[in-house]
Design a protein around this motif. Structure first.
Motif, mmCIF file in Angstrom:
data_model
loop_
_atom_site.group_PDB
_atom_site.id
_atom_site.type_symbol
_atom_site.label_atom_id
_atom_site.label_comp_id
_atom_site.label_asym_id
_atom_site.label_seq_id
_atom_site.Cartn_x
_atom_site.Cartn_y
_atom_site.Cartn_z
ATOM 1 N N MET A 187 48.912 72.790 -38.630
ATOM 2 C CA MET A 187 49.072 72.405 -37.168
ATOM 3 C C MET A 187 47.902 73.329 -36.410
ATOM 4 S SD MET A 187 51.143 70.214 -37.786
ATOM 5 C CE MET A 187 51.180 69.611 -35.958
ATOM 6 N N TYR A 188 47.343 72.815 -35.287
ATOM 7 C CA TYR A 188 46.241 73.398 -34.679
ATOM 8 C C TYR A 188 46.508 73.309 -33.163
ATOM 9 C CZ TYR A 188 41.492 74.339 -32.976
ATOM 10 O OH TYR A 188 40.276 74.918 -32.474
ATOM 11 N N LYS A 189 46.481 74.375 -32.526
ATOM 12 C CA LYS A 189 46.638 74.349 -30.991
ATOM 13 C C LYS A 189 45.197 74.425 -30.309
ATOM 14 C CE LYS A 189 48.602 76.907 -27.091
ATOM 15 N NZ LYS A 189 49.247 78.211 -26.575
ATOM 16 N N ASP A 203 54.707 80.234 -40.612
ATOM 17 C CA ASP A 203 53.489 80.617 -39.378
ATOM 18 C C ASP A 203 52.234 81.222 -39.712
ATOM 19 O OD1 ASP A 203 55.762 79.888 -37.707
ATOM 20 O OD2 ASP A 203 56.516 81.873 -37.621
ATOM 21 N N VAL A 204 51.330 80.770 -38.844
ATOM 22 C CA VAL A 204 49.911 81.348 -39.214
ATOM 23 C C VAL A 204 49.661 82.312 -37.944
ATOM 24 C CG1 VAL A 204 47.553 80.787 -39.497
ATOM 25 C CG2 VAL A 204 49.330 79.339 -40.515
ATOM 26 N N SER A 205 49.192 83.525 -38.085
ATOM 27 C CA SER A 205 48.570 84.234 -36.901
ATOM 28 C C SER A 205 47.313 84.368 -36.753
ATOM 29 C CB SER A 205 49.433 85.382 -36.959
ATOM 30 O OG SER A 205 49.205 86.558 -36.076
ATOM 31 N N ILE A 206 46.464 83.422 -36.562
ATOM 32 C CA ILE A 206 45.126 83.402 -36.495
ATOM 33 C C ILE A 206 44.703 83.180 -34.892
ATOM 34 C CG2 ILE A 206 42.906 82.558 -37.057
ATOM 35 C CD1 ILE A 206 44.323 82.000 -40.018
ATOM 36 N N TYR A 233 41.115 87.121 -35.008
ATOM 37 C CA TYR A 233 42.148 88.147 -35.726
ATOM 38 C C TYR A 233 42.972 87.344 -36.820
ATOM 39 C CZ TYR A 233 40.659 91.726 -32.557
ATOM 40 O OH TYR A 233 39.977 92.730 -31.894
ATOM 41 N N LYS A 234 43.492 87.852 -37.753
ATOM 42 C CA LYS A 234 44.486 87.439 -38.451
ATOM 43 C C LYS A 234 45.701 88.403 -38.630
ATOM 44 C CE LYS A 234 45.387 85.002 -42.834
ATOM 45 N NZ LYS A 234 44.849 84.404 -44.313
ATOM 46 N N ASN A 235 46.960 87.999 -38.405
ATOM 47 C CA ASN A 235 47.818 89.217 -38.236
ATOM 48 C C ASN A 235 47.521 90.407 -37.643
ATOM 49 O OD1 ASN A 235 49.660 87.480 -39.664
ATOM 50 N ND2 ASN A 235 48.542 88.212 -41.792
#
Length: 383
Positions: free
Chosen positions: A228-230, A260-263, A308-310
């Motif tokens: 899923m992409y915002k 969850d993806v934190s990118i 950024y990732k995490n």
């Protein structure tokens, strides 16, 4: 109902093709491999372990059946680019580059994606976006939630045959829905909250998975990753970001749980309202920018796009606009950039630097991988 367009810039195709391997016989490439000569399938070869081989059919790269289909309102080109490249990066976590071959989406046609991205209506029961309620107020109308879809297929080779082994599907969701009350009229917008966007995204994902499971050629044992992409707003200086993904297995027609993806992406220098996970990263970039601009004053701008990732920086694209006219100036500037970048910019991440003239012409390019300490450089000259 918003019209659907079939627009795709050549650069997007090149990005994906480059990420899948290089057909040319360059250093490090394994060359073209004939996997199934009877049906005319080959692969592009693999330039590195971090990239997929791609599929060639009858001597030509096999392009997507639905590439370029998106709502007309997608005016931020960076959304398209980060959507495609980000989905490919997430796919690598599920389908290892050494075990799978990348194939552009072959199961969702242009007509299918057009239908799914449209509003649900009496003539289109497949629409993922809600029916038009006839209202035009920003908070009263039914907005368009689903913006774009991207299919990526992953194949395996066995007994000289190429078989589908996995699918990745990206679903782009609007954070802002732009619309017109009348054709050629002023543009208005409906803001969509994160909570609503995620709720509508899950609904759309379940519908899409259920439909894919009924598609000919997709058996129950094929894992389907849905990401899923915002979408970023049209005025954003960076593209959007992926916020969640799930892997559907064993023929299930619904998604049970999400991860969850934190990118996230930012620009340097940041705006007054943006806060990066680590201010030291922008400080080092600012020092690099100051050093470069003080040594070569004929620069129109030095900016960077970072990811950024995490909360850890994972990569940086730097764009420099110069006013150089002499080739010797460009050569000297490129050499200076290589030294200064190695001194000031972060180590342990991939970084590339593109130098363009005021007319947009690329003058030079520098890059390093996460493992490198020095930069590869190339100055674009003419004979």
């Amino acid at each position: 109902m918003k019209k659907i367009k079939l627009g795709l810039m050549l650069s997007f195709s090149l990005i994906i093709l480059a990420a899948c391997g290089n057909v040319a016989s360059s250093s490090g490439a394994s060359g073209i491999s004939k996997n199934n000569s009877s049906s005319g399938y080959q692969t592009t070869g693999q330039t590195s372990d971090s990239n997929y081989e791609g599929v060639i059919k009858s001597g030509k790269y096999l392009t997507s059946k639905s590439r370029g289909v998106a709502l007309t309102q997608n005016e931020n080109v960076l959304n398209l680019k980060s959507f495609e490249s980000g989905l490919l990066d997430l796919s690598k976590g599920q389908f290892a580059t050494n075990d799978y071959i990348f194939q552009e989406g072959q199961y969702l046609s242009k007509a299918t994606v057009q239908s799914w991205l449209s509003r649900e209506s009496g003539s289109n029961s497949e629409g993922l976006n809600p029916k038009d309620n006839g209202k035009t107020g920003e908070t009263e109308r039914n907005p368009m939630y689903v913006q774009q879809l991207e299919e990526q297929d992953f194949m395996t080779k066995k007994d000289n045959k190429m078989t589908l082994a996995g699918i990745s599907l990206g679903i782009g969701m609007n954070s802002v829905d732009y619309y017109q009350k009348e054709e050629y009229g002023a543009q208005y917008k409906t803001e969509i909250s994160d909570a609503t966007m995620k709720e509508k995204g899950k609904e759309a994902a379940n519908k899409v998975v259920a439909r894919l499971r009924k598609t000919k050629g997709i058996s129950d044992n094929i894992p389907i990753m849905v990401a899923m992409y915002k979408q970023a707003s049209n005025d954003s200086l960076v593209g959007g970001s992926f916020y969640a993904y799930a892997v559907n297995k064993n023929g299930k027609t619904t998604i049970d749980s999400w991860k969850d993806v934190s990118i996230t992406s930012y620009t340097f220098p940041t705006t007054s309202s943006a806060t990066t996970p680590n201010t030291n990263d922008e400080t080092t970039f600012t020092n690099f920018k100051t050093e470069v601009q003080s040594f070569f004053p004929n620069l129109a701008g030095v900016t960077a796009q970072v990811q950024y990732k995490n909360k850890a920086i994972t990569g940086m694209h730097i764009n420099i606009t110069s006013q150089f006219y002499s080739e010797t100036e460009i050569v000297s500037f490129t050499q200076y950039l290589a030294t200064t970048a190695a001194k000031y910019l972060a180590s342990g991440i991939p970084i590339d630097i593109t130098v363009k003239g005021s007319d947009g012409t690329i003058q030079s390019f520098l890059a390093k991988s996460a493992k490198d300490s020095s930069y590869y450089t190339h100055v674009f000259t003419s004979y």
